[in-house]
Design a protein around this motif. Structure first.
Motif, mmCIF file in Angstrom:
data_model
loop_
_atom_site.group_PDB
_atom_site.id
_atom_site.type_symbol
_atom_site.label_atom_id
_atom_site.label_comp_id
_atom_site.label_asym_id
_atom_site.label_seq_id
_atom_site.Cartn_x
_atom_site.Cartn_y
_atom_site.Cartn_z
ATOM 1 N N ILE A 132 0.821 -1.214 0.000
ATOM 2 C CA ILE A 132 0.000 0.000 0.000
ATOM 3 C C ILE A 132 0.857 1.266 0.000
ATOM 4 O O ILE A 132 0.342 2.363 -0.120
ATOM 5 C CB ILE A 132 -0.966 0.044 1.202
ATOM 6 N N ARG B 276 -5.356 2.128 -3.805
ATOM 7 C CA ARG B 276 -4.982 1.486 -2.544
ATOM 8 C C ARG B 276 -6.188 0.731 -1.971
ATOM 9 O O ARG B 276 -6.088 -0.432 -1.583
ATOM 10 C CB ARG B 276 -4.487 2.539 -1.552
ATOM 11 N N LEU C 30 2.661 0.454 -4.649
ATOM 12 C CA LEU C 30 1.302 0.485 -5.188
ATOM 13 C C LEU C 30 1.324 0.765 -6.687
ATOM 14 O O LEU C 30 0.653 0.094 -7.474
ATOM 15 C CB LEU C 30 0.497 1.559 -4.454
#
Lengths: 346, 346
Positions: free
Chosen positions: B310, B332, B315
């Protein structure tokens, strides 16, 4: 036929329910607050007799509820289900209620007036509610003489109800108007045209969960149909604005809109402790999600049912035992999960 | 054999990871900040040669990462995965890293020192990390001469690393200590015994998501084994306190405990927009739920993986495209849902 829990009630995405009530008094008794216990009992019997001995097919499947014999919690159950008023539940005198099995019709006896006839429908069905209410009024008037004055119309205990004795109200769910702040304009406009705005549980209740109940303030000097048309007209405009705003907000930032809905949904079905205040707040977001089609596996009917079942007395009734506030917060969360899981399995 | 992602790493319910790093410098070059580009390149080649031409079975499955050739985002990916330091990523001089395929071992070249050997294991495996780190140090020392002084031990650029050149650190998840406020006592006690406490990303990073990294401050005047034993001892005491508090809190009010966990879980898997800061906060509650057995269908390994994925650069790597902050917050939330749904299906 009109039904309180109709599957396809109109405007169900904004309108929770429509309600009309008639205030009537027998012309040979003083107003309730001045009646003796003996007189109260006599009025109750007169009205029961009129309802249960009517030949009209409409009046079957009623039951009489003797408020004196109900526990405080059972009275509160009826208040929360909008079947009797808090005043009647407080029971300052002998009083009762005649309630139809489907809870569409409720006739309160010896509230502020001898008779308060209420018809409650889901969605935007103010016309249907009025038709039924009027019909019941006429059936009863065949059996007894109501206090009436050629100049003013029906006489009532409180001057604000004199005339038609009608109060027509619509319960609206207005999250978009609240979020954008436009609700202030609506409230101002309503007060200018003599429309009252209240919370879920009538006078003095707050607008929890973005729920607003609009109703006529004046019953004198207008025909019943004009009053009904007036409220219908105002409600339609508010509904239209709410829908437009919802669409605009969703279009403007779909992720933010969905985020709000899903976060509330996530908390709603996962929390282990929940106050009724928070519950109504979350219900508002979840309902909005269902209304705009983001949440597909929950029905509006389930949410309407939950909105009542999460109230303190109904919750204790469902759980079949007395619960203090802390216990209710736990059981409320439990109830929500069990109802929504059932819904999900459908 | 010790593995970074070992299924049964010890104390996985409190300890995220254990790390040991060794600082070493070649004795025939100045410290990196004083080296010319030419010298930097020569040091890189010397160390690459030592690693890749080693006959030791330990050193297979390494790859050399030329920091000069990496995009900023690829450098940040390595930082977020704790494989290189932010300083190395900034790249004020020619530098590189040699990283093992399983990411257990990372050898930074030309960071503050010529060599930074890091071993990173999941759970409480500080001993295993030290054994491996020490072994790599010895293998390398067979191939080159390190700057060493009989009085002080290994010489390093910054005086705080002189001596053993060891930093041993343990990443702890301490939600109960934070919730109860006892973390303040822990922090005080640590500073008194020369143990540093930092956030997830080392010096100057905040303790997001109730994560605390404890490590030795002094490397001089103590044997390696003493340092390792000292950190192990402190960590064990903190772990014990955290576990005791968790049990007490859960026993004291199970509903409140579960409510907190499930609310965060509900938001975590339902939100459509999420900052990394909020994500770490929710992850902490969800992890606590997994640790104490409230949440059963998510593994700690999945949460450990998510904690890295994340982060902004990772990401974007997963999503295979550059994303601005707003887009990352949406992706996310998407990533979390997809990972946890996959997990749920197991």
């Amino acid at each position: 036929m009109a039904d309180r829990h109709a599957d396809k009630a109109p405007e169900l995405d904004v309108v929770i329910s429509s309600r009309v009530r008639l205030a009537r008094n027998l012309d040979d008794y003083p107003f309730p607050f001045r009646m003796s216990n003996e007189q109260c009992r006599m009025v109750i019997e007169r009205i029961k007799d009129a309802v249960f001995n009517s030949n009209n097919a409409m009046v079957k499947n009623y039951k009489f509820v003797d408020l004196q014999k109900l526990s405080p919690i059972d009275k509160q159950v009826l208040v929360e289900r909008h079947l009797i008023s808090p005043d009647l539940a407080e029971g300052q005198r002998e009083c009762g209620a005649i309630i139809s099995e489907d809870e569409t019709i409720s006739i309160m006896i010896n509230e502020e007036d001898h008779l308060r006839v209420q018809c409650l429908f889901s969605g935007m069905q103010i016309d249907n509610a009025w038709q039924l209410c009027s019909k019941i009024g006429m059936v009863l008037e065949e059996k007894m003489d109501f206090a009436f004055n050629g100049n003013n119309g029906y006489l009532t205990c409180c001057p604000t109800n004199i005339g038609t004795g009608i109060r027509a109200s619509v319960m609206l769910h207005l999250p978009a108007l609240v979020m954008t702040g436009y609700i202030r304009n609506i409230l101002e406009a309503c007060s200018k045209v003599g429309v009252a705005v209240r919370g879920i549980y009538g006078e003095n209740s707050e607008a929890s969960g973005n729920m607003f109940q609009i109703s006529n303030q004046v019953t004198l000097g207008q025909a019943e149909e004009e009053i009904i048309a007036g409220i219908t007209n105002i409600a339609s405009q508010i509904i239209e604005q709410e829908k437009t705003l919802r669409n605009e907000m969703y279009k403007q930032n779909a992720f933010r809109f969905e985020d709000r809905v899903y976060r509330s949904y996530g908390i709603f079905i996962n929390a282990r402790i929940m106050t009724s205040e928070e519950c109504l707040k979350l219900l508002s977001d979840v309902r909005l999600g269902v209304d705009v089609g983001i949440i597909k596996d929950i029905s509006v009917e389930t949410l309407n049912e939950l909105m009542i079942l999460i109230q303190p007395a109904n919750l204790q009734k469902v759980m079949r035992k007395p619960l203090n506030a802390g216990e209710r917060d736990v059981k409320r969360a439990e109830l929500i999960r069990s109802r929504l899981c059932k819904d999900n399995q459908l």
